[in-house]
Design an enzyme around this catalytic site. Structure first.
Site, PDB file in Angstrom:
ATOM      1  N   LYS A 288      18.859  -0.407   7.770  1.00 44.88           N
ATOM      2  CA  LYS A 288      18.931  -0.795   6.359  1.00 44.88           C
ATOM      3  C   LYS A 288      20.242  -1.516   6.049  1.00 44.88           C
ATOM      4  CE  LYS A 288      14.999   0.497   4.797  1.00 44.88           C
ATOM      5  NZ  LYS A 288      14.071  -0.518   4.266  1.00 44.88           N
TER       6      LYS A 288
ATOM      7  N   TYR B  33      17.757   4.729  11.115  1.00 49.74           N
ATOM      8  CA  TYR B  33      17.114   4.090   9.963  1.00 49.74           C
ATOM      9  C   TYR B  33      18.174   3.488   9.041  1.00 49.74           C
ATOM     10  CZ  TYR B  33      14.403   4.077   5.616  1.00 49.74           C
ATOM     11  OH  TYR B  33      13.793   3.735   4.446  1.00 49.74           O
TER      12      TYR B  33
ATOM     13  N   ARG C  91      20.252  17.437  -5.589  1.00 49.81           N
ATOM     14  CA  ARG C  91      19.572  16.181  -5.266  1.00 49.81           C
ATOM     15  C   ARG C  91      19.147  15.453  -6.536  1.00 49.81           C
ATOM     16  NH1 ARG C  91      21.594  17.125  -1.307  1.00 49.81           N
ATOM     17  NH2 ARG C  91      20.795  17.449   0.831  1.00 49.81           N
TER      18      ARG C  91
ATOM     19  N   SER D 251      18.006   2.099   0.911  1.00 48.30           N
ATOM     20  CA  SER D 251      17.876   3.519   0.607  1.00 48.30           C
ATOM     21  C   SER D 251      19.268   4.142   0.521  1.00 48.30           C
ATOM     22  CB  SER D 251      17.080   4.174   1.739  1.00 48.30           C
ATOM     23  OG  SER D 251      17.256   5.562   1.711  1.00 48.30           O
ATOM     24  N   SER D 252      19.392   5.241  -0.209  1.00 51.06           N
ATOM     25  CA  SER D 252      20.725   5.853  -0.394  1.00 51.06           C
ATOM     26  C   SER D 252      21.245   6.487   0.886  1.00 51.06           C
ATOM     27  CB  SER D 252      20.653   6.899  -1.511  1.00 51.06           C
ATOM     28  OG  SER D 252      19.697   7.882  -1.181  1.00 51.06           O
ATOM     29  N   CYS D 253      20.430   6.535   1.955  1.00 53.40           N
ATOM     30  CA  CYS D 253      20.926   7.105   3.217  1.00 53.40           C
ATOM     31  C   CYS D 253      21.918   6.163   3.901  1.00 53.40           C
ATOM     32  CB  CYS D 253      19.761   7.406   4.165  1.00 53.40           C
ATOM     33  SG  CYS D 253      18.939   5.927   4.749  1.00 53.40           S
TER      34      CYS D 253
ATOM     35  N   TRP E  72      12.766  25.928   2.730  1.00 50.25           N
ATOM     36  CA  TRP E  72      13.873  25.760   3.678  1.00 50.25           C
ATOM     37  C   TRP E  72      15.229  25.852   2.979  1.00 50.25           C
ATOM     38  CZ3 TRP E  72      13.934  21.661   8.145  1.00 50.25           C
ATOM     39  CH2 TRP E  72      12.873  21.931   9.025  1.00 50.25           C
TER      40      TRP E  72
ATOM     41  N   HIS F 130       8.977  14.180   2.094  1.00 50.09           N
ATOM     42  CA  HIS F 130      10.250  14.536   1.467  1.00 50.09           C
ATOM     43  C   HIS F 130      10.088  15.857   0.727  1.00 50.09           C
ATOM     44  CE1 HIS F 130      11.303   9.998   1.593  1.00 50.09           C
ATOM     45  NE2 HIS F 130      11.846  10.617   2.607  1.00 50.09           N
TER      46      HIS F 130
ATOM     47  N   LEU G 177       4.202   3.916  -1.127  1.00 53.21           N
ATOM     48  CA  LEU G 177       4.625   4.565  -2.377  1.00 53.21           C
ATOM     49  C   LEU G 177       5.313   3.557  -3.293  1.00 53.21           C
ATOM     50  CD1 LEU G 177       5.313   7.211  -4.057  1.00 53.21           C
ATOM     51  CD2 LEU G 177       7.466   7.237  -2.773  1.00 53.21           C
TER      52      LEU G 177
ATOM     53  N   ASP H 127      20.331  22.869   5.211  1.00 52.06           N
ATOM     54  CA  ASP H 127      20.351  22.413   3.804  1.00 52.06           C
ATOM     55  C   ASP H 127      20.525  20.905   3.710  1.00 52.06           C
ATOM     56  OD1 ASP H 127      22.088  25.149   2.055  1.00 52.06           O
ATOM     57  OD2 ASP H 127      19.965  24.562   2.117  1.00 52.06           O
TER      58      ASP H 127
ATOM     59  N   ARG I  96       0.826  -1.216   0.000  1.00 55.14           N
ATOM     60  CA  ARG I  96       0.000   0.000   0.000  1.00 55.14           C
ATOM     61  C   ARG I  96       0.856   1.260   0.000  1.00 55.14           C
ATOM     62  NH1 ARG I  96      -4.407  -2.572   2.799  1.00 55.14           N
ATOM     63  NH2 ARG I  96      -4.821  -4.294   1.362  1.00 55.14           N
TER      64      ARG I  96
ATOM     65  N   PRO J 265      17.626   2.598  -3.804  1.00 55.73           N
ATOM     66  CA  PRO J 265      17.079   3.695  -4.605  1.00 55.73           C
ATOM     67  C   PRO J 265      17.478   5.068  -4.078  1.00 55.73           C
ATOM     68  CG  PRO J 265      15.346   2.207  -3.857  1.00 55.73           C
ATOM     69  CD  PRO J 265      16.590   1.905  -3.044  1.00 55.73           C
ATOM     70  N   THR J 266      17.528   6.016  -4.990  1.00 50.98           N
ATOM     71  CA  THR J 266      17.724   7.417  -4.634  1.00 50.98           C
ATOM     72  C   THR J 266      16.378   7.977  -4.159  1.00 50.98           C
ATOM     73  OG1 THR J 266      18.588   9.522  -5.449  1.00 50.98           O
ATOM     74  CG2 THR J 266      17.164   8.266  -6.949  1.00 50.98           C
TER      75      THR J 266
HETATM   76  N1  LIG Z   1      10.282   7.211  -0.483  1.00 47.61           N
HETATM   77  C1  LIG Z   1      11.531   7.318  -0.856  1.00 47.61           C
HETATM   78  O1  LIG Z   1      11.981   8.390  -1.309  1.00 47.61           O
HETATM   79  C2  LIG Z   1      12.473   6.129  -0.789  1.00 47.61           C
HETATM   80  C3  LIG Z   1      13.765   6.323  -1.280  1.00 47.61           C
HETATM   81  C4  LIG Z   1      14.632   5.249  -1.228  1.00 47.61           C
HETATM   82  C5  LIG Z   1      14.244   4.036  -0.710  1.00 47.61           C
HETATM   83  N2  LIG Z   1      12.989   3.876  -0.241  1.00 47.61           N
HETATM   84  C6  LIG Z   1      12.661   2.555   0.334  1.00 47.61           C
HETATM   85  O2  LIG Z   1      11.477   2.020  -0.171  1.00 47.61           O
HETATM   86  C7  LIG Z   1      10.812   1.267   0.852  1.00 47.61           C
HETATM   87  C8  LIG Z   1       9.368   1.701   0.929  1.00 47.61           C
HETATM   88  O3  LIG Z   1       9.325   3.081   1.185  1.00 47.61           O
HETATM   89  P1  LIG Z   1       8.020   3.952   0.800  1.00 47.61           P
HETATM   90  O4  LIG Z   1       8.502   5.289   0.435  1.00 47.61           O
HETATM   91  O5  LIG Z   1       7.139   3.182  -0.126  1.00 47.61           O
HETATM   92  O6  LIG Z   1       7.318   4.054   2.241  1.00 47.61           O
HETATM   93  P2  LIG Z   1       5.759   4.084   2.606  1.00 47.61           P
HETATM   94  O7  LIG Z   1       5.005   4.770   1.527  1.00 47.61           O
HETATM   95  O8  LIG Z   1       5.690   4.587   3.993  1.00 47.61           O
HETATM   96  O9  LIG Z   1       5.370   2.527   2.554  1.00 47.61           O
HETATM   97  C9  LIG Z   1       5.786   1.637   3.550  1.00 47.61           C
HETATM   98  C10 LIG Z   1       4.754   0.533   3.616  1.00 47.61           C
HETATM   99  O10 LIG Z   1       5.178  -0.401   4.614  1.00 47.61           O
HETATM  100  C11 LIG Z   1       4.050  -0.748   5.389  1.00 47.61           C
HETATM  101  N3  LIG Z   1       4.419  -1.148   6.740  1.00 47.61           N
HETATM  102  C12 LIG Z   1       5.174  -0.448   7.625  1.00 47.61           C
HETATM  103  N4  LIG Z   1       5.257  -1.126   8.802  1.00 47.61           N
HETATM  104  C13 LIG Z   1       4.525  -2.258   8.632  1.00 47.61           C
HETATM  105  C14 LIG Z   1       4.211  -3.367   9.477  1.00 47.61           C
HETATM  106  N5  LIG Z   1       4.658  -3.432  10.728  1.00 47.61           N
HETATM  107  N6  LIG Z   1       3.428  -4.356   8.981  1.00 47.61           N
HETATM  108  C15 LIG Z   1       2.950  -4.283   7.711  1.00 47.61           C
HETATM  109  N7  LIG Z   1       3.211  -3.261   6.858  1.00 47.61           N
HETATM  110  C16 LIG Z   1       3.987  -2.273   7.325  1.00 47.61           C
HETATM  111  C17 LIG Z   1       3.205   0.513   5.449  1.00 47.61           C
HETATM  112  O11 LIG Z   1       1.890   0.163   5.787  1.00 47.61           O
HETATM  113  P3  LIG Z   1       0.792   1.302   6.068  1.00 47.61           P
HETATM  114  O12 LIG Z   1       0.336   1.718   4.686  1.00 47.61           O
HETATM  115  O13 LIG Z   1      -0.247   0.582   6.843  1.00 47.61           O
HETATM  116  O14 LIG Z   1       1.486   2.386   6.837  1.00 47.61           O
HETATM  117  C18 LIG Z   1       3.361   1.053   4.010  1.00 47.61           C
HETATM  118  O15 LIG Z   1       2.380   0.512   3.166  1.00 47.61           O
HETATM  119  C19 LIG Z   1      11.577   1.487   2.146  1.00 47.61           C
HETATM  120  O16 LIG Z   1      12.357   0.354   2.437  1.00 47.61           O
HETATM  121  C20 LIG Z   1      12.471   2.656   1.829  1.00 47.61           C
HETATM  122  O17 LIG Z   1      13.711   2.534   2.433  1.00 47.61           O
HETATM  123  C21 LIG Z   1      12.083   4.882  -0.275  1.00 47.61           C
END
Ligand SMILES: NC(=O)c1ccc[n+]([C@@H]2O[C@H](COP(=O)([O-])OP(=O)(O)OC[C@H]3O[C@@H](n4cnc5c(N)ncnc54)[C@H](OP(=O)(O)O)[C@@H]3O)[C@@H](O)[C@H]2O)c1
Length: 311
Positions: free
Chosen positions: A141, A137, A210, A108-110, A203, A180, A15, A270, A13, A164-165
């Site tokens: 990772k 975090y 980026r 994640s790139s962090c 900000w 973000h 992003l 920044d 569910r 991913p970035t």
């Molecule tokens: N967004 C970015 O810019 C970015 C960049 C680089 C890497 N990433 C990586 O991509 C991955 C996903 O990130 P995202 O941006 O998609 O985050 P997100 O939109 O917050 O999605 C995270 C999902 O994980 C689910 N979740 C969290 N805790 C859970 C639990 N205990 N049981 C079941 N489901 C759980 C959440 O459920 P709910 O919907 O119920 O909250 C949500 O659907 C992460 O590992 C992140 O490091 C993201």
């Protein structure tokens, strides 16, 4: 992966998870396992094992995580390290024990050092101090990466790790407290336009550089790597180009239709001066990002407006 293989998308569910679901569906994969948190809390080890026994997934995308911006990370450090460690341990261990053939872990790139040389190569991992504001975090990772590598080494388990970035796109979080920079800009410019405001305050200085990847490109890369890559080496996923925050703001203001002034609050941080991934490993495997930034921002704003209107 075959079209009717049982494919589990953890975090379906979110992003990233929802984009991977869209990509798999358009690619003709019909047997997707998509439990939401209310159906399966991934921090509950017994429930996770029971789910694997009941559904026997063959492939798994681990896109579930506790994710948030700088404010959330520095306010809830314990939750960020604990939840992510537990989710990763439960899912990766259950995947091994219950016969998953291949797993893709989303990092994640962090994970990279705060002052890593630019662009950031995969081998810069663990070569210097992390960005303090999200180290909890990042450490979780890094532990996930090492877990995948250790399971490959000891059990021959085919786990790959994608780094991913910064991502953006439909399904993003637009909450100004913990979103973000790109979704925050879309919301600020939209609300300023609607209110007829003369200026928008952003900000920092606008000078940091980026990189932004559309989440549908990320999903395409994740499916590509699941089908074509099996190795312990982590893989950066990005565009290979960056942009200044000021130039990004100009694009977003133009897309939203805000004609007022953009003002910078230089008393605000920044963050790191530049963060650009080296994506030559991924490109050498035959994958390139395809969604241009301006087009991606326009499509995301359309989604935001349709959602905003629906709200
Ligand atoms: N967004 C970015 O810019 C970015 C960049 C680089 C890497 N990433 C990586 O991509 C991955 C996903 O990130 P995202 O941006 O998609 O985050 P997100 O939109 O917050 O999605 C995270 C999902 O994980 C689910 N979740 C969290 N805790 C859970 C639990 N205990 N049981 C079941 N489901 C759980 C959440 O459920 P709910 O919907 O119920 O909250 C949500 O659907 C992460 O590992 C992140 O490091 C993201």
């Amino acid at each position: 992966m075959q079209p009717n293989d049982p494919i589990f998308v953890a975090g379906c569910r979110g992003l990233v998870g929802s984009a991977i679901v869209r990509r798999l569906q358009t690619a003709g994969f019909t047997n997707l396992l998509l439990p939401g948190r209310s159906e399966l809390d991934l921090t509950d080890q017994a429930a996770v094992n029971a789910y694997f026994i009941a559904h026997q997934p063959s492939h798994l995308f681990l896109a579930a995580a506790k994710v948030g911006g700088i404010l959330a990370n520095s306010t809830y450090p314990a939750d960020f390290i604990y939840s992510n460690l537990v989710i990763q341990n439960n899912v990766i261990d259950a995947a091994l024990r219950h016969g998953v053939r291949k797993l893709a872990f989303l990092g994640s790139s962090c994970i990279y050092p705060r002052m890593a040389p630019q662009p950031i190569k995969e081998e810069y991992l663990l070569t210097g101090p992390l960005e303090p504001t999200n180290e909890w975090y990042a450490i979780a990772k890094i532990a996930g990466i090492k877990l995948c590598q250790a399971y490959r080494k000891q059990y021959g388990f085919d786990a790959i790790s994608l780094m991913p970035t910064n991502l953006y796109g439909p399904g993003d979080n637009f909450d100004l407290q913990n979103s973000h920079v790109l979704p925050a800009m879309i919301r600020k410019f939209h609300e300023a336009k609607v209110a007829g405001a003369e200026n928008v305050l952003l900000w920092g200085t606008g000078s940091p550089l980026r990189e932004f990847l559309h989440v549908d490109d990320l999903a395409d890369a994740a499916v590509f790597l699941m089908q074509n890559y099996s190795d312990e080496g982590i893989v950066n996923v990005g565009v290979g180009q960056d942009i200044s925050i000021a130039d990004l703001a100009t694009i977003v203001a133009d897309v939203v239709g805000f004609a007022g002034e953009i003002v910078y609050d230089t008393s605000k941080p920044d963050g790191t001066p530049r963060k650009l991934l080296d994506v030559s490993r991924l490109n050498s495997l035959g994958w390139q990002a395809s969604i241009p930034l301006r087009e991606g921002v326009a499509e995301t704003y359309q989604w935001y407006e349709s959602r905003d209107c629906a709200a």
